[in-house]
Write an enzyme that holds these catalytic residues in place. Structure first.
Site, PDB file in Angstrom:
ATOM      1  N   CYS A   1      -4.811  -3.177 -14.729  1.00 29.91           N
ATOM      2  CA  CYS A   1      -5.092  -2.072 -13.857  1.00 29.91           C
ATOM      3  C   CYS A   1      -4.079  -2.383 -12.515  1.00 29.91           C
ATOM      4  O   CYS A   1      -3.959  -1.654 -11.650  1.00 29.91           O
ATOM      5  CB  CYS A   1      -6.277  -2.101 -13.090  1.00 29.91           C
ATOM      6  SG  CYS A   1      -6.898  -3.357 -12.385  1.00 29.91           S
TER       7      CYS A   1
ATOM      8  N   GLU B   1      -7.629 -12.098 -11.704  1.00 27.99           N
ATOM      9  CA  GLU B   1      -6.371 -11.844 -10.837  1.00 27.99           C
ATOM     10  C   GLU B   1      -6.004 -13.339 -10.255  1.00 27.99           C
ATOM     11  O   GLU B   1      -5.349 -13.188  -9.289  1.00 27.99           O
ATOM     12  CB  GLU B   1      -6.710 -10.901  -9.870  1.00 27.99           C
ATOM     13  CG  GLU B   1      -7.976 -10.526  -9.035  1.00 27.99           C
ATOM     14  CD  GLU B   1      -7.930  -9.449  -8.137  1.00 27.99           C
ATOM     15  OE1 GLU B   1      -6.985  -8.725  -8.026  1.00 27.99           O
ATOM     16  OE2 GLU B   1      -8.868  -9.289  -7.730  1.00 27.99           O
TER      17      GLU B   1
ATOM     18  N   ASP C   1      -2.133  -9.344  -7.947  1.00 26.12           N
ATOM     19  CA  ASP C   1      -2.488 -10.396  -7.402  1.00 26.12           C
ATOM     20  C   ASP C   1      -2.016 -11.696  -8.142  1.00 26.12           C
ATOM     21  O   ASP C   1      -1.672 -12.676  -7.753  1.00 26.12           O
ATOM     22  CB  ASP C   1      -3.949 -10.429  -7.064  1.00 26.12           C
ATOM     23  CG  ASP C   1      -4.162  -9.733  -5.829  1.00 26.12           C
ATOM     24  OD1 ASP C   1      -3.516  -9.955  -4.893  1.00 26.12           O
ATOM     25  OD2 ASP C   1      -5.072  -8.857  -5.597  1.00 26.12           O
TER      26      ASP C   1
ATOM     27  N   HIS D   1       0.752  -1.208  -0.020  1.00 25.20           N
ATOM     28  CA  HIS D   1       0.109   0.049  -0.004  1.00 25.20           C
ATOM     29  C   HIS D   1       0.698   1.074   0.017  1.00 25.20           C
ATOM     30  O   HIS D   1       0.664   2.290  -0.855  1.00 25.20           O
ATOM     31  CB  HIS D   1      -0.880  -0.014   1.352  1.00 25.20           C
ATOM     32  CG  HIS D   1      -1.906   1.188   1.307  1.00 25.20           C
ATOM     33  ND1 HIS D   1      -3.132   0.968   0.626  1.00 25.20           N
ATOM     34  CD2 HIS D   1      -2.094   2.260   1.894  1.00 25.20           C
ATOM     35  CE1 HIS D   1      -3.591   1.940   0.672  1.00 25.20           C
ATOM     36  NE2 HIS D   1      -3.303   2.957   1.360  1.00 25.20           N
TER      37      HIS D   1
HETATM   38  C1  PEP Z   1      -4.395  -5.873  -8.526  1.00 24.93           C
HETATM   39  O1  PEP Z   1      -4.390  -7.005  -7.904  1.00 24.93           O
HETATM   40  O2  PEP Z   1      -3.399  -6.084  -9.707  1.00 24.93           O
HETATM   41  C2  PEP Z   1      -5.021  -4.980  -8.296  1.00 24.93           C
HETATM   42  C3  PEP Z   1      -5.257  -3.976  -9.125  1.00 24.93           C
HETATM   43  O3  PEP Z   1      -5.822  -4.932  -7.184  1.00 24.93           O
HETATM   44  P1  PEP Z   1      -5.193  -4.670  -5.762  1.00 24.93           P
HETATM   45  O4  PEP Z   1      -3.830  -4.215  -5.658  1.00 24.93           O
HETATM   46  O5  PEP Z   1      -6.031  -3.709  -4.994  1.00 24.93           O
HETATM   47  O6  PEP Z   1      -5.383  -6.142  -5.040  1.00 24.93           O
HETATM   48 MG    MG Z   2      -6.053  -7.283  -6.581  1.00 25.72          MG
END
Ligand code: PEP
Ligand code: MG
Length: 590
Positions: free
Chosen positions: A514, A443, A467, A201
């Site tokens: 994403c 994912e 993920d 994060h």
């Molecule tokens: C991902 O898993 O690539 C994603 C965009 O979601 P997060 O990072 O919130 O798990």
């Molecule tokens: Mg994710």
């Protein structure tokens, strides 16, 4: 900037998680509380020690309130709520009484008494297996550091009264949420941490704030002393302690180049995102908070491709109401017109623990009750969120997307919930977009393998590489010990991404990416070659990505991705892609 003559230059390698160059005096956020000297005091000084303690508590309280106000104005109330717990800790009578008792009866300085009591408290919390209580130790430590600093500053007008350096590079073992949100961006030039990973994060936040950052510098404490000058090279994941004059000159050149590039990229604002041979790719931005919307517009992103809505669930339950969510989503829908926003339903679980998960910890949270699993088990809360999303869809282009899909039943179940919410809103005569598009995040490997089935149920895919990489390669995305094994260019990852995009296109739907890999410029040729339709990146990466795409030819990238089929290692894939990136946009790779 000069380096003290007696200090050698030390170069440390970590993981560059936010590009950019920064240097300045080091501000070290202590890993642990520093023990003050245990000074005996005469009985005649007890009252003045107690007064000093009261002053320090008042000063700490004022600082936290001030910080809370500032953050509430700049970042929103949800961020500021973190500090409510800190304020309560200042009033904890068990702690306060014990501190006074030690000073009164054992005749020890109040600094040491406070440190001793708080340290005992923190140590016992750290031994508890409950992660929620363990996390509270971090909050207590945060507050205690402030109190001890204020005690030093009220040290009879003597002692360490110096203000922290005006603008500095922040170094820490790790950064807590409160450290990160309370960072004064005008004062923090860059940061480096001993632990951490590229998809943590904190790293995602650093990129969105455009602060150069390097993490996973395990040797950092060994080489660092207060007063050092530190240089952060977020491009290459390098931190240099006490850089030599020639190193500074070299980096001054790099920083100048960086400023020129940023200036140059400004010209791309307002232009379409096209490859060199005219293929259109939608370039949108990822956000987590309303406050990031100005960056999205500023950087000319084509709307929001991923709105993470977890923060409603990570803090106060009051935030979870339909009204507050509908109002929030409406603001995003309006601000991103005409492009719109993809709202991802709540994805708590894994490393994002809501209070309920703190209370009932799981043995394996990344394989546990997360994302759509949780929503489908708690349909009342899911309905609240879906109704809010649908209501916002009356004010702009809104799409909804489900995270952590591993089965077809989950997508079907989620769609039924959308229908239920629609029916109820119709009955209540509340307006919404009847054609609200629905997407699935891809994912999890099982979703890739049934992508043809899922594609028949939805309007689009968005690949969550953060993920997907961890689940394909069995490498925990936040475990820095195995960070070298976290390889987005692993051939298995490339192959699964290829499968996903092909399944989407076979079934007439579009496919975006994403995860953080979407903005990795070494991987841009892969995205073009595999025919991705949309990239959603951090706002600060939008223009760089637009420039990179404009230099790539889709046919050449297609040939490259064909060649990747022959690669057996991540390094081989990376080398081939990097060579094309280097040929096409060397200035962006610095
Ligand atoms: C991902 O898993 O690539 C994603 C965009 O979601 P997060 O990072 O919130 O798990
Ligand atoms: Mg994710």
């Amino acid at each position: 900037m000069t380096r003290p003559a007696d200090k050698p230059e030390t170069r440390l390698e970590g993981i560059g998680v936010s590009p950019g160059i920064a240097w300045g005096p080091a501000e070290i956020l202590g890993k642990t509380l520093e023990e003050p000297e245990c000074l005996p005091i005469p009985r005649s000084r007890v009252d003045s020690e107690k007064a000093r303690f009261s002053l320090a508590l008042v000063a700490t309280r004022d600082q936290i309130l001030e910080l809370q106000k500032e953050i509430s104005e700049n970042e929103g109330e949800n961020h500021a709520a973190i500090f409510d717990a800190h304020l309560l800790l200042l009033e904890d009578s068990t702690v306060l009484n014990e501190v006074l008792r030690i000073t009164e009866t054992e005749l020890k300085s109040i600094d040491w008494a406070y440190y001793t009591v708080v340290k005992r408290y923190i140590d016992s919390l750290r031994k508890i297996s409950d992660p929620y209580l363990r996390e509270r130790a971090v909050d207590i430590e945060d507050v205690a550091k402030r109190v001890l600093k204020n005690l030093r500053w009220t040290d009879h007008g003597e002692g360490d009264s110096a203000e922290p350096p005006h603008s500095s590079v922040v170094l820490a073992h790790n950064l807590t949420p409160s450290d990160t949100v309370s960072m004064d961006r005008s004062r923090v030039r860059g940061f480096a941490t001993e632990v951490g990973s590229a998809t943590s994060h904190t790293a995602i936040m650093a990129r969105s704030l455009n602060i150069p950052a390097v993490v996973a510098l395990h040797q950092l404490p060994e080489f660092l002393t207060p007063g050092d000058t530190v240089l952060i090279d977020g491009y290459h994941g390098v931190v240099i302690i006490n850089p030599a004059a020639e190193t500074i000159t070299e980096y001054e050149g790099l920083a100048k180049k960086e400023r020129e590039i940023l200036h140059d990229l400004e010209d791309l604002k307002g232009s379409e995102t096209l490859t060199a041979d005219g293929k259109k790719i939608t370039l949108s931005a990822n956000i987590e908070f309303l406050e990031e919307l100005s960056g999205v517009t500023e950087q000319d992103a084509e709307g929001v491709g991923l709105y993470r809505t977890e923060f409603f669930y990570l803090s106060d339950k009051k935030l979870r109401t339909e009204e507050s969510q509908a109002d929030n989503y409406r603001q995003v829908a309006e601000a991103t017109a005409p492009h719109g926003v993809i709202i991802r339903t709540v994805d708590v679980g894994g490393d994002k623990l809501c209070p309920e998960l703190f209370e009932n910890p799981e043995p394996n949270p990344f394989l546990g009750w997360r994302g759509i699993r949780l929503s489908l088990d708690r349909t009342e809360e899911f309905q609240t969120q879906l109704r809010a999303i649908l209501r916002a869809s009356a004010f702009g282009k809104v799409r909804v997307m489900f995270p952590f899909v591993s089965t077809l039943e989950e997508i079907r179940g989620a769609k039924e919930e959308v229908e239920r919410a629609k029916n109820e809103l119709r009955e209540e005569n509340v307006g919404f977009d009847e054609n609200l598009e629905i997407g699935a995040m891809i994912e999890i490997p099982s979703a890739v393998m049934i992508a043809d089935h899922i594609a028949k149920e939805v309007d689009f895919f968005s690949i969550g590489t953060n993920d997907l990489v961890q689940y394909i390669t069995a490498v925990d995305r936040v475990n820095d010990r195995i960070a070298a094994l976290y390889q987005p260019t692993h051939p298995a990852v490339v192959s699964m991404i290829r499968e996903t995009i092909e399944a989407a296109h076979r079934n007439g739907i579009w496919c975006g990416v994403c995860g953080e890999a979407a903005s990795d410029l070494d991987m841009t040729p892969i995205w073009v070659g595999l025919g991705v339709d949309e990239l959603s990146v951090g706002a600060a990466q939008v223009l760089r990505t637009r420039r990179a795409l404009s230099r790539l030819d889709s046919n050449e990238c297609g040939q490259l991705t064909e060649k990747l089929r022959e690669c057996g290692t991540a390094a081989e894939v990376k080398e081939l892609c990097h060579a094309m990136a280097q040929d096409s946009y060397p200035e962006l790779l610095l």
